[in-house]
Scaffold this motif. Structure first.
Motif, PDB file in Angstrom:
ATOM      1  N   GLN A 155      58.196 101.691  94.413  1.00 35.82           N
ATOM      2  CA  GLN A 155      58.329 103.093  94.796  1.00 35.82           C
ATOM      3  C   GLN A 155      59.050 103.224  96.139  1.00 35.82           C
ATOM      4  O   GLN A 155      59.941 104.076  96.305  1.00 35.82           O
ATOM      5  CB  GLN A 155      56.947 103.748  94.870  1.00 35.82           C
ATOM      6  CG  GLN A 155      56.997 105.243  95.176  1.00 35.82           C
ATOM      7  CD  GLN A 155      55.613 105.862  95.181  1.00 35.82           C
ATOM      8  OE1 GLN A 155      54.617 105.190  94.925  1.00 35.82           O
ATOM      9  NE2 GLN A 155      55.536 107.147  95.463  1.00 35.82           N
ATOM     10  N   GLN A 156      58.678 102.379  97.103  1.00 37.13           N
ATOM     11  CA  GLN A 156      59.322 102.435  98.423  1.00 37.13           C
ATOM     12  C   GLN A 156      60.796 102.083  98.350  1.00 37.13           C
ATOM     13  O   GLN A 156      61.630 102.689  99.024  1.00 37.13           O
ATOM     14  CB  GLN A 156      58.604 101.498  99.390  1.00 37.13           C
ATOM     15  CG  GLN A 156      57.225 101.977  99.829  1.00 37.13           C
ATOM     16  CD  GLN A 156      56.651 101.108 100.928  1.00 37.13           C
ATOM     17  OE1 GLN A 156      57.353 100.717 101.863  1.00 37.13           O
ATOM     18  NE2 GLN A 156      55.368 100.781 100.817  1.00 37.13           N
ATOM     19  N   LEU A 157      61.142 101.081  97.529  1.00 40.57           N
ATOM     20  CA  LEU A 157      62.550 100.708  97.379  1.00 40.57           C
ATOM     21  C   LEU A 157      63.356 101.835  96.735  1.00 40.57           C
ATOM     22  O   LEU A 157      64.513 102.084  97.113  1.00 40.57           O
ATOM     23  CB  LEU A 157      62.662  99.432  96.538  1.00 40.57           C
ATOM     24  CG  LEU A 157      62.246  98.127  97.228  1.00 40.57           C
ATOM     25  CD1 LEU A 157      62.301  96.967  96.250  1.00 40.57           C
ATOM     26  CD2 LEU A 157      63.134  97.838  98.435  1.00 40.57           C
ATOM     27  N   GLN A 158      62.776 102.512  95.762  1.00 41.27           N
ATOM     28  CA  GLN A 158      63.464 103.629  95.126  1.00 41.27           C
ATOM     29  C   GLN A 158      63.698 104.772  96.104  1.00 41.27           C
ATOM     30  O   GLN A 158      64.773 105.387  96.122  1.00 41.27           O
ATOM     31  CB  GLN A 158      62.657 104.110  93.916  1.00 41.27           C
ATOM     32  CG  GLN A 158      62.691 103.137  92.748  1.00 41.27           C
ATOM     33  CD  GLN A 158      61.649 103.445  91.696  1.00 41.27           C
ATOM     34  OE1 GLN A 158      60.760 104.282  91.911  1.00 41.27           O
ATOM     35  NE2 GLN A 158      61.726 102.777  90.557  1.00 41.27           N
ATOM     36  N   VAL A 159      62.701 105.056  96.943  1.00 44.49           N
ATOM     37  CA  VAL A 159      62.861 106.090  97.969  1.00 44.49           C
ATOM     38  C   VAL A 159      63.933 105.682  98.969  1.00 44.49           C
ATOM     39  O   VAL A 159      64.767 106.498  99.390  1.00 44.49           O
ATOM     40  CB  VAL A 159      61.514 106.361  98.674  1.00 44.49           C
ATOM     41  CG1 VAL A 159      61.716 107.256  99.896  1.00 44.49           C
ATOM     42  CG2 VAL A 159      60.519 106.981  97.712  1.00 44.49           C
TER      43      VAL A 159
END
Length: 571
Positions: free
Chosen positions: A343-347
């Motif tokens: 999720q953090q990488l996508q953000v």
């Protein structure tokens, strides 16, 4: 390999031995230059005709007579070469080349002198063999084939997992595929054996099927089973070229260590640069000053961009890496960390571009790095200009650098932790002995066993249900099983105490958890040989010769038991 792909196979071996003695045979000296030197003048062809079980080497009709060598002497010499890793010179042992030659060569010669004549055949007439430009490579390949047979016989028909990884060859677009087998030995220890290295495989063609099939067949780990070979190849293609494998293997630097190293490097860049300038200007050693010059020349905007990007990406994945590196793997916690990291990488990819670009600009300003004009046309390297789309520097750094790196990590997560492998990861972790089997869950373990219907029938599942109840009560009360935190420790202790015999179905389930991809024990696994292969590829191009030498050096205990007669029969 999916759950149903792990099968028990019996190994068979046995190679016919041929003789090629001639009546006027005599021992010939073997010269290292003749066998290993690249300056052989011409290829000599020969033919052989069988006479009463013997093979007589015939002279070619055209051309002058050619040199012959005593094949046993040639094989003995090459055996020493392969054992010492001489094709790699620095074989990673930490011992100098001179020390290995002085100490090990003398020991090797003493062993040869005192060998049983019935084994060494030193008292037998010399077997003469035609000296060809490829004799050293032919001997290496014969040794490699026989070593694979030896590995297959060690597995002894038990369960095993086949693993595939790839290693990228620096400064080229080439790679090599590494194939190895994972199994449990008689003591319950997990063992990984290299089966071979495939130079520059074509992952899109049928040739890879032939190469994988050949290695597994030589090891006796596969018979004529088209479904099995197709499955192996489809799995290889599914996972693609794992060239940017960020889940590091045992023995390699962990993600966490890389992250810390990058943070420290960025923080200490200024004094590091001062030291490099000092070496370049003041030190008299030409090699050192040139190296300092090359490093300083590489400190560019691209370097700063890549350094800060990897620092940010690894900061997101650091907690997951540390959790996977621990001796006790909390599967459910790892899955939660995985989802959080994704999720953090996508953000970061979708919303973090502007802030990251400003961060790079500030870093370059502080360290006096030249910055490109982001609105100017991007100029790719000369060899890539023909196919490169027209774009600005801003588009290049955003799309081809920033987004591409993050997408590689997201894709790697999806490959390593698919829906099925994530399920296996959680289910198999329920056998972990940490904290008196705190994660034990009988229903999940029965669900795990049902994934392997060929190994657990309905009646086996019913028996396993009862065994699991008794197993966890027994081991929780046994002081010998306290203070354990890894599946591999549990398997060894079960064999040592006889519990593997008392609870055979539980031990089988444990065995599958230790050898199959997608479980806590194998989520980050690859053969420990990968590190040596990777470092070797930094210096040597991958070809059949290097592939065979790698196998022989890394599986020396098997290779040393290959007899000369077996090698001669394979030539």
């Amino acid at each position: 390999m999916e759950p149903s792909d792990c099968q028990s196979r019996n190994q068979t071996s046995g190679t016919p031995v041929h003789s090629d003695e001639s009546s006027d045979a005599h021992a010939a000296d073997v010269v290292m230059e003749d066998l290993l030197g690249p300056s052989r003048k011409r290829k000599i062809e020969s033919s052989s005709v069988a006479h009463g079980g013997d093979v007589v080497m015939e002279e070619p009709q055209d051309g002058p007579s050619h040199k012959k060598v005593d094949i046993h002497q040639a094989i003995d010499l090459m055996r020493f070469v392969f054992r010492e890793g001489m094709p790699f010179l620095d074989n990673g042992s930490g011992r100098s080349f001179a020390e290995r030659m002085i100490v090990d060569m003398s020991g090797f010669m003493v062993d040869m002198m005192f060998q049983d004549p019935g084994i060494s055949q030193q008292n037998a007439p010399g077997r003469m063999w035609t000296m060809t430009p490829t004799l050293d490579k032919d001997i290496a390949h014969a040794f490699a084939k026989e070593t694979r047979k030896g590995i297959g016989s060690v597995v002894q028909g038990d369960f095993y997992g086949i693993f595939v990884d790839t290693v990228h060859i620096p400064s080229t677009i080439m790679s090599c595929m590494v194939l190895f087998v994972r199994y449990l030995n008689g003591k319950g220890d997990v063992v990984e054996r290299l089966l071979g290295v495939v130079p520059d495989p074509d992952f899109r063609g049928s040739s890879i099927k032939v190469m994988v099939d050949s290695m597994l067949s030589e090891a006796g780990l596969i018979k004529e089973c088209p479904q099995f070979t197709e499955k192996v190849c489809s799995l290889i293609q599914e996972r693609g070229l794992n060239l940017a494998s960020d889940l590091k293997k045992p023995g390699e630097t962990s993600w966490g260590s890389y992250y810390e190293a990058l943070v420290k490097f960025a923080a200490y860049l200024d004094p590091i640069c001062d030291a490099l300038y000092f070496v370049r200007e003041e030190v008299k050693d030409h090699d050192q000053t040139y190296l300092a010059y090359k490093v300083l020349k590489g400190l560019s905007y691209d370097f700063a961009f890549g350094l800060l990007l990897m620092q940010d990406v690894l900061s997101v994945t650091n907690e997951l890496s540390l959790a996977l590196d621990r001796k006790y793997v909390d599967a459910e916690n790892c899955m939660a960390l995985l989802q959080e990291a994704k999720q953090q990488l996508q953000v970061m990819r979708d919303k973090g571009w502007t802030s990251f670009l400003n961060k790079v600009g500030l870093f370059c300003s502080e360290n006096e790095f030249d910055m490109p004009n982001m609105g100017a046309k991007f100029e790719p390297r000369p060899r890539l200009r023909g196919n490169a789309p027209t774009m600005t520097n801003l588009e290049h750094y955003h799309i081809d650098f920033f987004e591409k790196v993050i997408n590689i990590h997201l894709n790697e997560f999806d490959k390593r932790f698919s829906k099925q492998s994530s399920s296996l990861f959680v289910l198999s972790s329920c056998l972990n002995p940490h904290n008196s089997f705190q994660a034990f869950d009988k229903e999940k373990l029965l669900e795990y066993a049902r994934l392997y219907p060929s190994d657990f029938s309905d009646s086996d599942i019913a028996t396993l249900d009862l065994q699991l109840e008794a197993f966890v009560a027994d081991l929780r009360s046994d002081v010998r099983f306290r203070e354990m935190s890894a599946l591999s420790e549990l398997s060894v202790k079960m064999v040592e105490t006889g519990k593997a015999t008392v609870y055979p179905l539980v031990y089988l389930l444990l065995k599958l958890a230790l050898i199959l991809p997608g479980t806590p024990a194998t989520a980050k696994t690859a053969s420990s040989a990968i590190k040596f292969i990777d470092s070797t590829m930094q210096e040597e191009p991958c070809n059949q010769w290097i592939s065979d030498c790698l196998l022989l050096f890394l599986e020396r205990d098997i290779f040393e038991n290959v007899t000369n007669d077996a090698v001669i029969a394979s030539l």
